[in-house]
Design a protein around this motif. Structure first.
Motif, PDB file in Angstrom:
ATOM      1  N   UNK A  31       0.840  -1.198   0.000  1.00 31.53           N
ATOM      2  CA  UNK A  31       0.000   0.000   0.000  1.00 31.53           C
ATOM      3  C   UNK A  31       0.874   1.247   0.000  1.00 31.53           C
ATOM      4  N   UNK A  32       0.575   2.165  -0.915  1.00 32.17           N
ATOM      5  CA  UNK A  32       1.203   3.492  -0.919  1.00 32.17           C
ATOM      6  C   UNK A  32       0.324   4.354  -0.026  1.00 32.17           C
ATOM      7  N   UNK A  33       0.804   4.659   1.155  1.00 35.86           N
ATOM      8  CA  UNK A  33       0.008   5.346   2.174  1.00 35.86           C
ATOM      9  C   UNK A  33      -0.255   6.791   1.764  1.00 35.86           C
ATOM     10  N   UNK A  89       5.380   6.089   4.314  1.00 36.57           N
ATOM     11  CA  UNK A  89       4.995   6.164   2.911  1.00 36.57           C
ATOM     12  C   UNK A  89       4.459   4.856   2.362  1.00 36.57           C
ATOM     13  N   UNK A  90       4.822   3.748   3.018  1.00 36.98           N
ATOM     14  CA  UNK A  90       4.459   2.425   2.510  1.00 36.98           C
ATOM     15  C   UNK A  90       4.021   1.524   3.641  1.00 36.98           C
ATOM     16  N   UNK A 145       5.956   1.566   7.225  1.00 36.37           N
ATOM     17  CA  UNK A 145       7.378   1.896   7.261  1.00 36.37           C
ATOM     18  C   UNK A 145       7.603   3.387   7.036  1.00 36.37           C
ATOM     19  N   UNK A 146       8.309   4.021   7.981  1.00 37.33           N
ATOM     20  CA  UNK A 146       8.719   5.409   7.817  1.00 37.33           C
ATOM     21  C   UNK A 146      10.231   5.415   7.601  1.00 37.33           C
ATOM     22  N   UNK A 147      10.653   5.784   6.406  1.00 35.25           N
ATOM     23  CA  UNK A 147      12.065   5.809   6.075  1.00 35.25           C
ATOM     24  C   UNK A 147      12.723   7.111   6.528  1.00 35.25           C
ATOM     25  N   UNK A 148      11.979   8.008   7.179  1.00 29.79           N
ATOM     26  CA  UNK A 148      12.555   9.228   7.738  1.00 29.79           C
ATOM     27  C   UNK A 148      12.957   9.045   9.201  1.00 29.79           C
ATOM     28  N   UNK A 149      12.056   8.464   9.984  1.00 31.99           N
ATOM     29  CA  UNK A 149      12.363   8.295  11.414  1.00 31.99           C
ATOM     30  C   UNK A 149      12.813   6.880  11.756  1.00 31.99           C
ATOM     31  N   UNK A 150      12.930   6.024  10.742  1.00 38.47           N
ATOM     32  CA  UNK A 150      13.454   4.660  10.913  1.00 38.47           C
ATOM     33  C   UNK A 150      12.506   3.778  11.718  1.00 38.47           C
ATOM     34  N   UNK A 168      12.782  -0.776  -0.001  1.00 35.55           N
ATOM     35  CA  UNK A 168      12.292   0.472  -0.582  1.00 35.55           C
ATOM     36  C   UNK A 168      12.247   0.380  -2.110  1.00 35.55           C
ATOM     37  N   UNK A 169      13.242  -0.230  -2.707  1.00 37.46           N
ATOM     38  CA  UNK A 169      13.246  -0.406  -4.167  1.00 37.46           C
ATOM     39  C   UNK A 169      12.072  -1.281  -4.615  1.00 37.46           C
ATOM     40  N   UNK A 170      11.769  -2.322  -3.847  1.00 39.52           N
ATOM     41  CA  UNK A 170      10.623  -3.181  -4.189  1.00 39.52           C
ATOM     42  C   UNK A 170       9.314  -2.397  -4.061  1.00 39.52           C
ATOM     43  N   UNK A 171       9.198  -1.583  -3.025  1.00 38.60           N
ATOM     44  CA  UNK A 171       7.996  -0.757  -2.864  1.00 38.60           C
ATOM     45  C   UNK A 171       7.851   0.171  -4.082  1.00 38.60           C
ATOM     46  N   UNK A 172       8.932   0.853  -4.413  1.00 36.93           N
ATOM     47  CA  UNK A 172       8.867   1.808  -5.532  1.00 36.93           C
ATOM     48  C   UNK A 172       8.553   1.113  -6.850  1.00 36.93           C
ATOM     49  N   UNK A 173       9.123  -0.060  -7.074  1.00 38.31           N
ATOM     50  CA  UNK A 173       8.833  -0.807  -8.299  1.00 38.31           C
ATOM     51  C   UNK A 173       7.368  -1.231  -8.349  1.00 38.31           C
ATOM     52  N   UNK A 174       6.824  -1.602  -7.198  1.00 35.70           N
ATOM     53  CA  UNK A 174       5.417  -2.003  -7.136  1.00 35.70           C
ATOM     54  C   UNK A 174       4.514  -0.811  -7.426  1.00 35.70           C
ATOM     55  N   UNK A 175       4.938   0.377  -7.009  1.00 32.55           N
ATOM     56  CA  UNK A 175       4.120   1.569  -7.176  1.00 32.55           C
ATOM     57  C   UNK A 175       4.244   2.255  -8.518  1.00 32.55           C
TER      58      UNK A 175
END
Length: 127
Positions: A17-19, A66-67, A85-90, A119-126
């Protein structure tokens, strides 16, 4: 990152899911567009990758994920878990029928190769 044993054993389908916003109440699914469904070996591969995310300390950003991934059991009726998953605050926040309270909030190293692969898999899915 630690995943509950039930998640590893019983997840048959993962929704990516793209949040787009925060849930209106605690424990509700994160709103957003479902951009992919992973089944079969993709489920095992994704869970293995998530399970290898190394820990990290907390960073402050206010938690803006984001995801998310949602894992369903074989009948597709029961949501075992959702991990945002928040890639800003880990930070990863999980909830669902298979998630014990002590695993609900975890931190991961966003710069580590497994996190970058996820993250690459999320972006590829989106895309």
């Amino acid at each position: 990152m630690q995943l509950p044993a039930e998640v590893l054993a019983d997840t048959a389908l993962i929704e990516v899911v793209r949040i787009s916003a925060r849930p209106k109440k605690v424990g509700a699914p994160y709103p957003g567009e479902t951009v992919a469904h992973w089944a079969g070996s993709e489920v095992a591969d994704a869970l293995a990758l998530i399970g290898t995310l190394p820990g990290s300390s907390r960073h402050r950003c206010g938690f803006s994920p984001g995801w998310s991934v949602r894992g369903y059991e074989k009948s597709l009726q029961i949501l075992l878990f959702e991990a945002a998953f928040c890639f800003s605050c880990h930070e990863v926040r999980m909830h669902g029928s298979a998630v014990p309270p002590d695993l609900a909030n975890q931190y991961f190293d966003v710069d580590a190769p497994p996190a970058q692969e996820l993250l690459a898999r999320f972006r590829a899915a989106g895309s």
